[in-house]
Design a protein around this motif. Sequence first.
Motif, PDB file in Angstrom:
ATOM      1  N   PHE A  31     -13.903 -46.886  -3.096  1.00 43.04           N
ATOM      2  CA  PHE A  31     -12.203 -47.351  -1.979  1.00 43.04           C
ATOM      3  C   PHE A  31     -13.315 -47.917  -0.303  1.00 43.04           C
ATOM      4  O   PHE A  31     -12.954 -48.221   0.378  1.00 43.04           O
ATOM      5  N   LEU A  32     -14.087 -46.519   0.583  1.00 46.66           N
ATOM      6  CA  LEU A  32     -14.605 -47.174   1.665  1.00 46.66           C
ATOM      7  C   LEU A  32     -15.592 -47.801   1.397  1.00 46.66           C
ATOM      8  O   LEU A  32     -16.272 -48.164   2.891  1.00 46.66           O
ATOM      9  N   VAL A  33     -16.259 -48.255   0.691  1.00 53.14           N
ATOM     10  CA  VAL A  33     -17.685 -48.752   0.172  1.00 53.14           C
ATOM     11  C   VAL A  33     -16.979 -50.471   1.097  1.00 53.14           C
ATOM     12  O   VAL A  33     -18.035 -50.727   2.343  1.00 53.14           O
ATOM     13  N   PRO A  34     -16.408 -51.639   0.775  1.00 58.25           N
ATOM     14  CA  PRO A  34     -15.600 -52.525   1.373  1.00 58.25           C
ATOM     15  C   PRO A  34     -15.093 -52.314   3.040  1.00 58.25           C
ATOM     16  O   PRO A  34     -15.891 -53.293   3.994  1.00 58.25           O
ATOM     17  N   THR A  35     -15.102 -51.036   3.348  1.00 60.34           N
ATOM     18  CA  THR A  35     -15.406 -51.229   5.380  1.00 60.34           C
ATOM     19  C   THR A  35     -16.440 -50.649   5.726  1.00 60.34           C
ATOM     20  O   THR A  35     -16.895 -51.064   6.215  1.00 60.34           O
ATOM     21  N   PHE A  36     -17.171 -49.479   5.238  1.00 61.13           N
ATOM     22  CA  PHE A  36     -19.017 -49.812   5.649  1.00 61.13           C
ATOM     23  C   PHE A  36     -19.773 -51.201   5.307  1.00 61.13           C
ATOM     24  O   PHE A  36     -20.465 -50.817   6.064  1.00 61.13           O
ATOM     25  N   VAL A  37     -19.252 -51.596   4.683  1.00 61.51           N
ATOM     26  CA  VAL A  37     -20.052 -53.433   4.012  1.00 61.51           C
ATOM     27  C   VAL A  37     -19.902 -54.267   5.748  1.00 61.51           C
ATOM     28  O   VAL A  37     -20.625 -55.086   6.259  1.00 61.51           O
ATOM     29  N   LEU A  38     -18.111 -53.913   5.053  1.00 62.29           N
ATOM     30  CA  LEU A  38     -17.811 -54.898   6.437  1.00 62.29           C
ATOM     31  C   LEU A  38     -18.586 -54.397   8.289  1.00 62.29           C
ATOM     32  O   LEU A  38     -18.361 -55.947   8.435  1.00 62.29           O
ATOM     33  N   LEU A  39     -18.467 -52.849   8.456  1.00 56.37           N
ATOM     34  CA  LEU A  39     -18.977 -52.345   9.702  1.00 56.37           C
ATOM     35  C   LEU A  39     -20.855 -52.574   9.841  1.00 56.37           C
ATOM     36  O   LEU A  39     -20.485 -53.324  11.277  1.00 56.37           O
ATOM     37  N   PHE A  40     -21.145 -52.815   8.743  1.00 56.33           N
ATOM     38  CA  PHE A  40     -22.369 -52.730   9.226  1.00 56.33           C
ATOM     39  C   PHE A  40     -22.871 -54.307   9.294  1.00 56.33           C
ATOM     40  O   PHE A  40     -23.750 -55.052  10.042  1.00 56.33           O
ATOM     41  N   LEU A  41     -22.007 -55.377   8.521  1.00 57.42           N
ATOM     42  CA  LEU A  41     -22.324 -57.409   8.906  1.00 57.42           C
ATOM     43  C   LEU A  41     -22.076 -57.297   9.944  1.00 57.42           C
ATOM     44  O   LEU A  41     -22.852 -58.066  10.806  1.00 57.42           O
ATOM     45  N   PHE A  42     -20.842 -57.278  10.017  1.00 56.51           N
ATOM     46  CA  PHE A  42     -20.296 -57.565  11.561  1.00 56.51           C
ATOM     47  C   PHE A  42     -19.861 -56.380  13.326  1.00 56.51           C
ATOM     48  O   PHE A  42     -20.178 -56.860  13.738  1.00 56.51           O
ATOM     49  N   SER A  43     -20.875 -54.864  12.882  1.00 57.60           N
ATOM     50  CA  SER A  43     -20.938 -54.175  13.635  1.00 57.60           C
ATOM     51  C   SER A  43     -22.601 -53.682  14.069  1.00 57.60           C
ATOM     52  O   SER A  43     -22.961 -53.896  15.367  1.00 57.60           O
TER      53      SER A  43
END
Length: 314
Positions: A31-43
């Motif tokens: 469930f945390l994978v989408p958050t980590f993906v967005l965090l990596f892409l935009f931060s």
Amino acid sequence: MQKQTAAATSMPQPSTRRVLFWRNTFTAWLFLVPTFVLLFLFSYFPAVSALYHSLTNWTGLYPAENFVLLENFEELISDRTVRASMNNMAIVMVWSLFSSVIPALLVAVMIDSLRSDRAQYWYRLLFVAPIVVPLVVTLNVWSFIYDPDIGLVKTIFDANGWELQTRMLGDPKYAIFFLVAIGFPWVSGVNVLIFLAGLQAIDQEIRDSAQLDGATGFRRFLYIDLPLLLGQIKLIGILAVINGIQGFHAQFILTRGGPGYATMVPGMWMYIQGYNYYRMGYSSAIGSVMFILILMLSMFILQRFRSPAEYVAE
């Protein structure tokens, strides 16, 4: 005896518990994978990309072709505009630290000292309400206030028979000081709420004990409240440093870094180099230096200002 046997049978065995633990852990990470993906892409990716492109001659229009290594940083050191903007940035950052902490802390202490909960509520609301006003609107109002011909400052001087000796934002000598004065009296509603939450989190027994020892009024604030608010001061201080180094919204809307380079800051010069001159590599080098400055100052604040609770935790 049969009940005990049934209970023992119903309890999961160690191997079963281990399987359930890893299954639940895997589900949580999934469930945390989408958050980590967005965090990596935009931060994280933009920061890594800026460091990479600071070593190239990238124009922003096409993929970077040539590595120039440290040439962008060498040019940055000899760039007179960068040196002037660093001086202005230091003024803005110091003032940002002062204006972010002191006025909001004083207001929070005054609101916390009110005995009426209703009065505290309405004062909180009054100080937070201006947050809904867009920043562009606020800056345009201050642009009118500073207008050297028909502005509010000029009108006040004329009404009292005084002569205004400066064109304010149009004066190369004083423009940066008029710029940092925007927002008077510099009470941020968010900072007030942060300090107020810290004050209300202080155990009343601590204050009662201090009162029995004779620590009241300013002495209680100095020796009890202030040390316990170092966590909030640290947070707001770091945010003020980040805003002082990165921010250029006022310059962009009101002065464009002028007159000349009197109000130029690194963030504004980075924007101009990247989007006006299509020198994204050089712009990335300026951004990388700003990142390093923010990181160093944030680490200094984190280490230097430590609340008593942090020392107890150690």
